[in-house]
Write a protein that holds these residues in place. Structure first.
Motif, PDB file in Angstrom:
ATOM      1  N   CYS A 157      35.347  31.759  43.983  1.00 45.02           N
ATOM      2  CA  CYS A 157      34.280  32.542  44.639  1.00 45.02           C
ATOM      3  C   CYS A 157      32.898  31.906  44.513  1.00 45.02           C
ATOM      4  O   CYS A 157      31.914  32.605  44.259  1.00 45.02           O
ATOM      5  N   SER A 160      30.865  32.878  47.640  1.00 48.10           N
ATOM      6  CA  SER A 160      31.535  33.969  48.347  1.00 48.10           C
ATOM      7  C   SER A 160      31.478  35.201  47.456  1.00 48.10           C
ATOM      8  O   SER A 160      31.366  35.064  46.236  1.00 48.10           O
ATOM      9  N   ARG A 161      31.600  36.362  48.047  1.00 50.39           N
ATOM     10  CA  ARG A 161      31.531  37.634  47.313  1.00 50.39           C
ATOM     11  C   ARG A 161      30.288  37.628  46.434  1.00 50.39           C
ATOM     12  O   ARG A 161      30.317  38.013  45.278  1.00 50.39           O
ATOM     13  N   CYS A 170      34.695  37.732  51.362  1.00 54.20           N
ATOM     14  CA  CYS A 170      35.668  36.865  50.685  1.00 54.20           C
ATOM     15  C   CYS A 170      36.063  35.765  51.665  1.00 54.20           C
ATOM     16  O   CYS A 170      36.383  36.039  52.818  1.00 54.20           O
ATOM     17  N   SER A 171      36.036  34.520  51.216  1.00 51.21           N
ATOM     18  CA  SER A 171      36.338  33.399  52.125  1.00 51.21           C
ATOM     19  C   SER A 171      37.824  33.185  52.343  1.00 51.21           C
ATOM     20  O   SER A 171      38.232  32.328  53.119  1.00 51.21           O
ATOM     21  N   LYS A 172      38.626  33.925  51.610  1.00 49.72           N
ATOM     22  CA  LYS A 172      40.049  34.017  51.879  1.00 49.72           C
ATOM     23  C   LYS A 172      40.878  32.788  51.514  1.00 49.72           C
ATOM     24  O   LYS A 172      41.970  32.931  51.001  1.00 49.72           O
ATOM     25  N   CYS A 174      39.986  30.075  49.516  1.00 50.70           N
ATOM     26  CA  CYS A 174      39.659  29.281  48.323  1.00 50.70           C
ATOM     27  C   CYS A 174      40.563  29.572  47.132  1.00 50.70           C
ATOM     28  O   CYS A 174      40.831  28.679  46.337  1.00 50.70           O
ATOM     29  N   CYS A 175      41.057  30.812  46.996  1.00 52.56           N
ATOM     30  CA  CYS A 175      41.985  31.088  45.888  1.00 52.56           C
ATOM     31  C   CYS A 175      43.222  30.192  46.004  1.00 52.56           C
ATOM     32  O   CYS A 175      43.605  29.529  45.046  1.00 52.56           O
ATOM     33  N   ARG A 202      43.533  36.243  45.294  1.00 53.09           N
ATOM     34  CA  ARG A 202      43.902  36.780  46.604  1.00 53.09           C
ATOM     35  C   ARG A 202      44.948  35.895  47.257  1.00 53.09           C
ATOM     36  O   ARG A 202      44.640  35.004  48.031  1.00 53.09           O
TER      37      ARG A 202
HETATM   38  S1  SF4 Z   1      39.714  33.675  48.418  1.00 55.12           S
HETATM   39 FE1  SF4 Z   1      39.544  33.937  46.212  1.00 55.12          FE
HETATM   40  S2  SF4 Z   1      38.019  32.395  45.562  1.00 55.12           S
HETATM   41 FE2  SF4 Z   1      37.794  32.675  47.785  1.00 55.12          FE
HETATM   42  S3  SF4 Z   1      36.201  34.211  48.005  1.00 55.12           S
HETATM   43 FE3  SF4 Z   1      38.175  35.289  48.097  1.00 55.12          FE
HETATM   44  S4  SF4 Z   1      38.591  35.919  45.995  1.00 55.12           S
HETATM   45 FE4  SF4 Z   1      36.957  34.366  45.919  1.00 55.12          FE
END
Ligand code: SF4
Ligand SMILES: Cc1cc2nc3c(=O)[nH]c(=O)nc-3n(C[C@H](O)[C@H](O)[C@H](O)COP(=O)(O)OP(=O)(O)OC[C@H]3O[C@@H](n4cnc5c(N)ncnc54)[C@H](O)[C@@H]3O)c2cc1C
Ligand code: SF4
Ligand code: SF4
Lengths: 351, 112
Positions: A157, A160-161, A170-172, A174-175, A202
């Motif tokens: 994050c 993001s967030r 949430c950039s979706k 990156c996790c 996520r």
């Molecule tokens: S995908 Fe994960 S790392 Fe990326 S912004 Fe959402 S929660 Fe954070």
């Protein structure tokens, strides 16, 4: 022949161009860089299956070869809407017209140096996930001192967030990118220890949860819930981090040879002039407003102007491809109905 | 001496540079399913002993992962091996075995 101007030649623009061209429309892609492909040019291997990004890129480019007018190094200076569609003034005094415009300008990567407290651009051994993709591409994973990193931390994050960074969303991606990169590192440096510092994991996509479990079970990667407030540089250039291990409700400290910041996606700010000319609206999060996010996600508030890919919010490549195919149908319907409605002398477009 | 009302408290910080992960390695070797844990807490929510003490398998696994050895010394012996957590765990962690090997790790700490 009805014509479409696609602004942006990334995954979204290329895939939409291929499909629209195959449907018999005249398609022009306007790309500001010297090559198409967008961010895909920067990735080494894709989640979740670790397929080489170059393979996907080659396939997209190959499909978009035939019958598409690809204008590279091209910028839109001005757009005017007229009775027949749109007139686009391009750099070098060029002009094109189109019956519909498709915005495929993608996203911007968060500039990690804006989170100064993490030390990107200040400390030698703080890098971003984008830098790491490029290091994988080159095949060299070293610290700034030329050593093989043994203790590596990933911060989720980043940008993001984070409302203070201007990105509440949430950039979706990156996790899962982080989990993929951690595994890749562990495979290259088997005696390394890797720690992920996250707020929520996520793992929304198919096979993502499995990859997370693989990271834990096969590669012994540690997941520590907590958000970093600041990083420090030690005299030997290692990076010290302090976070709260929120699941144990205790402060935690450790030194790392390498700190990787998982940077997110943010709305691209370079298209404001285009949006202004077209009177296309954004949502509060800065991504484009969708006419109806359930039923017509690729229509903007302006008839004849469509949006595809990450310009309407974070998406994976697979989702971008689906979106690109969907917008093709939306545009085809619009252009056909426009003809039909003109015949019926109906002034308003079929929306 | 003037009493200011302050007292020193033991350092609560987890120091991952000093901590040793020998317990984790030992338990993993004997019961690899410890690595399957995703810290959901289902085990602890239904634990028959948790109402009367601080026992939480979720927390104990995390402490082992962080090398916080002292933290589990007493707690791990509060388990009654009833096996409720074994039924509950969504990832199928062999919880009783994990706890058994945690106890062995505590008992044999100097040999690890
Ligand atoms: S995908 Fe994960 S790392 Fe990326 S912004 Fe959402 S929660 Fe954070
Ligand atoms: C760190 C990271 C890793 C990722 N890894 C993966 C992965 O492994 N797998 C996966 O599925 N997805 C991944 N993604 C997501 C993936 O990058 C996106 O889904 C994809 O790039 C979206 O494509 P796009 O065409 O919408 O946007 P972009 O890739 O941003 O392309 C936009 C294009 O438009 C051009 N453009 C922009 N503005 C203008 C303008 N004004 N005029 C002309 N041209 C313009 C740009 O130059 C660019 O070529 C990752 C994302 C990040 C941030
Ligand atoms: S086996 Fe032990 S930890 Fe599991 S529910 Fe029973 S008492 Fe609690
Ligand atoms: S229920 Fe299973 S996965 Fe959840 S915390 Fe307990 S042991 Fe871990």
């Amino acid at each position: 022949m009805k014509s479409i101007a696609i602004i942006g030649g990334g995954v979204a623009g290329l895939e939409a161009a291929t499909n629209l061209s195959r449907m018999g429309f005249s398609v022009t892609v306007i790309e500001e860089k010297d090559q198409p492909g967008g961010k895909l040019n920067q990735w080494h291997a894709l989640f979740p299956n670790r397929r080489p990004a170059a393979e996907v890129l080659a396939s997209l480019k190959n499909h978009a070869k035939l019958g598409i007018n690809m204008m590279l190094n091209t910028r839109v200076e001005n757009i005017e809407k007229n009775d027949d569609g749109f007139a686009l003034a391009l750099n070098h005094n060029r002009m094109i017209t189109a019956h519909a415009v498709l915005l495929a300008t993608g996203f911007e990567l968060f500039d990690a140096s804006k989170k100064e407290e993490y030390g990107y651009g200040i400390y030698d051994n703080v890098i971003t996930s984008v830098d790491l993709e490029q290091a994988f591409e080159k095949g060299i994973i070293k610290t700034a001192e030329g050593k093989i990193p043994k203790k590596i931390g990933f911060i989720h994050c980043v940008g993001s967030r984070d409302e203070k960074a201007g990105n509440p969303h949430c950039s979706k991606v990156c996790c899962i990118t982080g989990v993929k990169q951690a595994i890749e590192l562990k495979e290259r440096i088997p005696d390394s220890e890797i720690f992920m510092f996250y707020m929520d994991l996520r793992m929304f996509g198919r096979h993502f949860e499995e990859l997370y479990k693989e990271a834990q079970v096969k590669h012994h990667i540690q997941f520590i819930r907590g958000r970093l407030s600041e990083a420090f540089e030690n005299q030997d250039n290692t990076v010290m981090i302090k976070i709260e291990d929120t699941l144990l409700a205790k402060p935690l400290k450790m030194n790392l040879d390498l700190l990787v910041l998982l940077v997110g996606m943010q709305p691209s700010r370079g298209i404001d002039k285009i949006l202004h000319d077209l009177e296309v609206e954004k949502d509060a999060d800065g991504f484009l407003k969708q006419a109806d996010s359930q039923l017509t996600p690729s229509k903007t508030n302006v008839p004849g102007v469509f949006a595809v890919g990450t310009v309407t919010g974070p998406k994976t490549i697979g989702e971008t491809i689906s979106d690109a195919r969907a917008v093709t149908l939306e545009i085809a319907n619009y252009l056909h109905n426009k003809v039909a409605s003109k015949i019926l002398k109906n002034e308003s477009y079929f929306i | 001496m003037i009493e200011f009302g302050y007292s020193l408290q033991a350092n609560r910080q987890i120091d991952m540079d000093l901590n040793n992960l020998r317990m984790l390695k030992y338990i993993r070797n004997n019961e690899p399913s410890i690595d399957w844990c995703m810290s959901c807490g289902t085990c602890a929510s239904g634990c028959t002993a948790a109402a009367n003490c601080d026992l939480s398998l979720r927390r104990m696994i995390l402490m082992v992962r962080r090398g916080e050895e002292a933290e589990i010394h007493d707690l791990v012996f509060r388990c009654r091996f009833c096996g409720k957590c074994l039924n509950a765990c969504p990832r199928g962690v062999n919880t009783r075995n994990v706890i058994y090997w945690m106890q062995q790790a505590v008992i044999n700490i100097n040999a690890l």
